[in-house]
Design a protein around this motif. Structure first.
Motif, mmCIF file in Angstrom:
data_model
loop_
_atom_site.group_PDB
_atom_site.id
_atom_site.type_symbol
_atom_site.label_atom_id
_atom_site.label_comp_id
_atom_site.label_asym_id
_atom_site.label_seq_id
_atom_site.Cartn_x
_atom_site.Cartn_y
_atom_site.Cartn_z
ATOM 1 N N ARG A 79 0.789 -1.264 0.093
ATOM 2 C CA ARG A 79 -0.200 -0.003 0.111
ATOM 3 C C ARG A 79 1.000 1.419 0.061
ATOM 4 N NH1 ARG A 79 -3.056 -0.132 5.624
ATOM 5 N NH2 ARG A 79 -0.983 -1.151 5.825
ATOM 6 N N MET A 80 0.614 2.253 -0.756
ATOM 7 C CA MET A 80 1.004 3.571 -1.100
ATOM 8 C C MET A 80 0.996 4.309 0.244
ATOM 9 S SD MET A 80 0.619 5.591 -4.373
ATOM 10 C CE MET A 80 1.519 6.840 -3.464
ATOM 11 N N ARG A 81 -0.398 4.133 0.983
ATOM 12 C CA ARG A 81 -0.784 5.158 1.670
ATOM 13 C C ARG A 81 -0.284 4.603 3.434
ATOM 14 N NH1 ARG A 81 -2.017 8.344 -1.581
ATOM 15 N NH2 ARG A 81 -1.671 9.694 0.138
ATOM 16 N N LYS A 82 0.571 3.902 3.526
ATOM 17 C CA LYS A 82 1.131 3.600 4.560
ATOM 18 C C LYS A 82 1.695 4.823 5.282
ATOM 19 C CE LYS A 82 2.805 -0.247 5.799
ATOM 20 N NZ LYS A 82 3.497 -1.455 5.474
ATOM 21 N N PRO A 83 1.823 4.986 6.752
ATOM 22 C CA PRO A 83 2.653 6.185 7.346
ATOM 23 C C PRO A 83 4.128 5.743 6.847
ATOM 24 C CG PRO A 83 1.288 5.083 9.025
ATOM 25 C CD PRO A 83 0.984 4.171 7.747
ATOM 26 N N LEU A 84 4.849 6.706 6.701
ATOM 27 C CA LEU A 84 6.259 6.742 6.721
ATOM 28 C C LEU A 84 6.951 6.145 7.665
ATOM 29 C CD1 LEU A 84 7.420 10.232 4.772
ATOM 30 C CD2 LEU A 84 6.571 8.254 3.942
ATOM 31 N N ALA A 85 7.984 5.389 7.501
ATOM 32 C CA ALA A 85 8.825 4.761 8.575
ATOM 33 C C ALA A 85 9.243 6.019 9.760
ATOM 34 C CB ALA A 85 9.932 3.933 8.252
ATOM 35 N N LYS A 86 9.300 5.790 10.790
ATOM 36 C CA LYS A 86 9.964 6.599 11.905
ATOM 37 C C LYS A 86 10.309 6.177 13.045
ATOM 38 C CE LYS A 86 6.880 10.137 11.350
ATOM 39 N NZ LYS A 86 6.093 11.037 11.709
ATOM 40 N N GLU B 162 -2.368 6.590 -6.544
ATOM 41 C CA GLU B 162 -1.236 7.772 -6.652
ATOM 42 C C GLU B 162 -1.957 9.348 -6.505
ATOM 43 O OE1 GLU B 162 1.200 6.749 -9.642
ATOM 44 O OE2 GLU B 162 1.819 4.915 -8.595
ATOM 45 N N GLU B 163 -3.021 9.329 -7.454
ATOM 46 C CA GLU B 163 -3.573 10.657 -7.633
ATOM 47 C C GLU B 163 -4.822 10.867 -6.705
ATOM 48 O OE1 GLU B 163 -3.946 11.523 -11.683
ATOM 49 O OE2 GLU B 163 -1.902 10.652 -12.083
ATOM 50 N N ASP B 164 -5.611 9.672 -6.471
ATOM 51 C CA ASP B 164 -6.759 9.836 -5.843
ATOM 52 C C ASP B 164 -6.590 9.596 -4.525
ATOM 53 O OD1 ASP B 164 -7.726 10.553 -8.576
ATOM 54 O OD2 ASP B 164 -8.319 8.695 -8.803
ATOM 55 N N SER B 165 -5.649 8.913 -3.964
ATOM 56 C CA SER B 165 -5.401 8.346 -2.569
ATOM 57 C C SER B 165 -6.162 7.304 -2.168
ATOM 58 C CB SER B 165 -5.545 9.560 -1.479
ATOM 59 O OG SER B 165 -4.862 10.543 -1.867
ATOM 60 N N ALA B 166 -6.451 6.325 -2.999
ATOM 61 C CA ALA B 166 -7.356 5.288 -2.725
ATOM 62 C C ALA B 166 -6.335 4.217 -2.007
ATOM 63 C CB ALA B 166 -7.897 4.627 -3.797
ATOM 64 N N ASP B 167 -7.117 3.664 -0.924
ATOM 65 C CA ASP B 167 -6.462 2.465 -0.433
ATOM 66 C C ASP B 167 -6.621 1.243 -0.676
ATOM 67 O OD1 ASP B 167 -5.246 4.175 2.130
ATOM 68 O OD2 ASP B 167 -7.200 4.315 2.490
#
Lengths: 250, 250, 250, 250, 250, 250
Positions: free
Chosen positions: C224-231, D169-174
């Motif tokens: 998933r792209m929308r995971k939180p960034l590692a920190k 990427e553009e629409d923020s879909a999970d």
């Protein structure tokens, strides 16, 4: 700091009461300049009256802008609010909107209590217009219009406490707004008898006006892209004519 | 007046910058007490982090309530806001919510400009939670996360001006909120280059905190019907344990 | 299939009851692993408690992820749901959300019946957060908080039937959700006395957890792209620290 | 368990593909009974077609109810869903609704990707009707209707991957839903190339149908207050006539 | 001008009453052509019945399009409205939608009064579908379904006046819609006893149909981009088959 | 039938054009009485101007009510609409609202095309106020304000066709409203070049005004509970003063 307190109703008694509260909240460094409409209606209670009184308020503001830092529209229902905000290059605060924004920062849900069923739908429309209708539990009023508009702060005391208690207990309001200029000043009289936070809209409006002045720069208002285009007009007062025409009036 | 400025991020630099701005806005009569989280995250950028940091913020507030008149949650996104507002008997102000309420009193529509695409959805959720999503034109950000989180006030200056101009020109925003603690203080640097009113959330939060103190009575908060029932707990700090248990802590 | 049933309340009795129901619904091929919070609150009934308990739930999940296919947050109100869903690479199901999604697939409108007026607003907020508020007819509760939290399945039986009948008859609910862990297991006791479909949220959550495992691929969650960034972080347990840091923990 | 898979389109190829996927998800204990419409349209792509095909689906269900535990309406867009749910005393699952409810339990926001711009508005209406429009990022499609409706799983593979990537990427879909029967089975082919969770609606519908059967009691459906009143009719098939008349058909 | 008045119910009495009212409103220059369904239901009172009757209505329209300028769907609830509007190249007016649009042009808020509690939710769904739910104060009905569906205009007179008065007094409706074909013609009987504007939906629909014909050009409908693609079908009547196939039928 | 066509702008050219269209739509039996404001603004393009012009419109209506059956507010944006509707005992139709209600009866979604970006937000606010924002695809305008306000029907022809095509093709509008008095009469010039139904708001308003007269009884308006209470006023014209005072003026 100089704040114009514009009462678009023709009631100077109401203006005096509101100016007193405003001065207490604003403190000694703020110059509160009260104005009372000299035409229009004794008190505004409908959209038709708000349409006309809002136009009168624009003239009152234009005529008294010199040296002013912020304007308060001192009638719950905020006649002329969006028009004034668009037109004048300074913060313009509406009593109803300010009270609701405050309420939404103090609790999850707020109710409005007012003096007459006649006001109910107009106040709900204000909540809708502000965007906060989803956090509003409704408007509670006595079942009939008061026979005597004077001295409601005394005559309606028990009714208002009862309505506010119902709003807290039955409607789950965390915060109660006492709507309508005739209830100005009543919040502190009854707060001890209500199981919720009670807000006086004129106090809220003054607190917001001073807050807005502190966090904005006057030049930003003049720089706004979304101001109306300058245009000619006929029949407006000279100050408003000049402002509508995009002229520097002061 | 004494205001607790609670930074639930672990960045003391950020706390210092925000405390400076807070003091300028609050004036000499207000005692601003800054606190920085000593556990949690360098900066909060997700719901998962906000879940944890919100709990840390509750402990920070409980431990420092003595003599305090209002609390500011000094992280845009307002972690723990609703929880704190429910639990503590005084005004609790969130930076994001305060900025949006202010923005909605200054113009019809506002946009948020921030430093990273990572924050976009969380900030939109804040607008949704506040009730003001209908007056929000969106969140504009640079296309990628900044490589260096330090000194963005300088490094991102041109980008932020560009984004703010787009928000005004293309999204019709009357007001621009500079979201995120790293942009604190930047509003006044760039206001002259943006055709809209620019808001600094920490300034907004301080102005609102002082406004709320002025128009409310402390006893009203304790009197609220809608407070959580007192209850036992395990593993919380002593102050928070006492408050959750409904004990008078101070 | 292995499902973690995370009770963020400290009540092991409740966990046992829910685990029994979960096993009946899940069938013999599914390994239900119950966990009970060892700190926090006996039961969660406010946003403040949910803020803290949600953070505890994240730790409980992180510490027990090995070999797990799905997680159930076994407290109606779903503390920590969005945070957990964002953070962990597997399906995370909330009891309240699952019950409402189920209800919306079984009828046009659903109501929630629960054991105390204290829960009403929080449950409405859950309906709002899920997106299904428009299909929710409201939350019905007894008029006062129960004196004894034990054995409500017996003591509240008649009350709950009465409330469920009202929800069907007066509020037009097609489906009734029995909200709150103390009512777990009660749905089948009362279904015959209610003119609507009655849903047990723990049953709904288990059915949804197994459904989600069947229709997703574990690798998709990691992608998933929308995971939180590692920190980096300070003060979290070692498992949660690693996961927040983007490390492969198992 | 016996599940009726009702394809209200006249395409048996599509039915076969969906039945295969359904059986894989449902497992060996579930008897999946596929039905294909013998009148109506090759595929449904408008409200007008859905109005008619929904009526045909009601007849198909009524004619085949014996021994059935749940029904799946196997056309994205769910023609006849609300009607069937109201009329028949068992769970009725729509492919589109099930996919969206699943998506909303796996992530914050979902997008729909489908094979033709012709479907876009109808699918948005489905999201609106389900109540989940607020969690839907939109519908992405190729720019023109495909010349050949056969074998899209191969011919559109690259297009669909590209659209799904844009949605993430553009629409923020999970979560990405592959809408429309012609894309059935494609989810697992492309999941590795998409940075989001990809959902196959027929898989979602089957998983939901089995879940609903497990958590409900058949008698509850018959007991519902909100069923249509029994009434006479003319011109319907004998089974549907009997059911509309409130007679026990099986 | 020629208007098709399509009653998708099988009640010719109702059709006759509605045709009389339609002719009075339309005037002598308009040819009102009434049609009554010859299959389906005596009267439509559920979504299931509307699904089927809507399909029947499409056939009735297709079979009688020659020389027609506009179509009225003469059943409150508007079965098949969106489908017909999409498919046919002329104005298609629904009784419920027309009544609500009219009501919204005559006052701020409207209520619907109808003859049976069975219709309540369906009518609320119509208000939702029209987009005007925010201006609808609700649906008021007698507490039980009428024993005799004939002659309600007399038997329900007092009940309907009572409900309409409540809608005005308690729900703040400015306008009352008398929903449902059995109340057709009743508006003028009771208007003098109701403190609000009373609307007869069939009158509203006719007035709207003539209005739409006057302000549109027939060729525009054929030119619409958003019509369904032409397609083959099986089992529809010849006229509807041709129209679905994109052929010029008349 | 006698219809007052009130142009609250000071442009008599515009009034003449609109009166011509009105007469064509209304037919020979309807007496269209055009009025042009003699104070205010050449054309209204902001909320501030609408506040003032709406008040002027109330005076114009009050001064000319004798024998009138309905009023049209002939400025897109409908200044004073709600006020007039509340105050006067007859149908009051706004051009923008009428056009949007019509559009929503002709298709699923409508767009507005107008002559200047300056109008965009105001028109969106109109869609919001009408309740139909959910069916509005947006407002499309040329990128800059026209240098010359005269003869736009010729000079903007190609631009408007291009914008209308985009609204149909990119925004999925079924219906296009040509907003703003300067585009009055243009709909029929361009309809052949636009793949959607094109609506002229003045035509829509006239068609609605005649429709409303036909389906209402004048006495109902006087009987409305929700009229403003009678009250004294100062500074209004004699007719408006009398009407506000609840006196029978004609």
């Amino acid at each position: 700091m100089r704040i114009l307190l514009v009462n678009p109703n023709m009631s100077t008694d109401m203006t005096d009461t509101m100016a007193d509260i405003a001065r207490q909240i604003a403190g000694p460094d703020v110059d509160v300049v009260p104005l009372t409409a000299t035409r229009g209606f004794p008190y505004i209670a409908s959209r038709a009256e708000a349409q006309i009184a809002g136009g009168i308020a624009l003239e009152m503001i234009a005529d008294n802008l010199s040296g002013v830092d912020a304007v308060i529209l001192a009638a719950f229902g905020d006649p002329g609010l969006r028009a004034a905000r668009e037109l004048f290059d300074l913060p313009v605060i509406g009593m109803a909107e300010a009270a609701m924004m405050n309420a939404a920062m103090l609790g999850e849900r707020f109710s409005i209590v007012t003096f007459s069923p006649v006001m109910r739908l107009w106040y709900l429309d204000c909540a809708q217009d502000s965007g906060l209708i989803g956090r509003c539990c409704g408007v509670r009023t006595p079942s009939s219009h008061p026979a005597d508009m004077r001295d409601m702060r005394t005559s309606l005391r028990d009714d208002v406490i009862g309505l506010a208690r119902q709003a807290a207990e039955e409607d789950s309001a965390d915060v109660i707004i006492l709507g309508g200029a005739p209830l100005a000043g009543m919040a502190k009289d009854i707060a001890g008898d209500v199981p919720a936070i009670v807000i006086d809209p004129i106090a809220a409006a003054v607190a917001q006006a001073t807050a807005m002045v502190r966090i904005t720069h006057p030049a930003s208002f003049a720089r706004r892209m979304r101001k109306p285009l300058a245009k000619p007009s006929l029949g407006l007062g000279p100050a408003l004519t000049a402002i509508v025409a995009g002229e520097q009036w002061f």
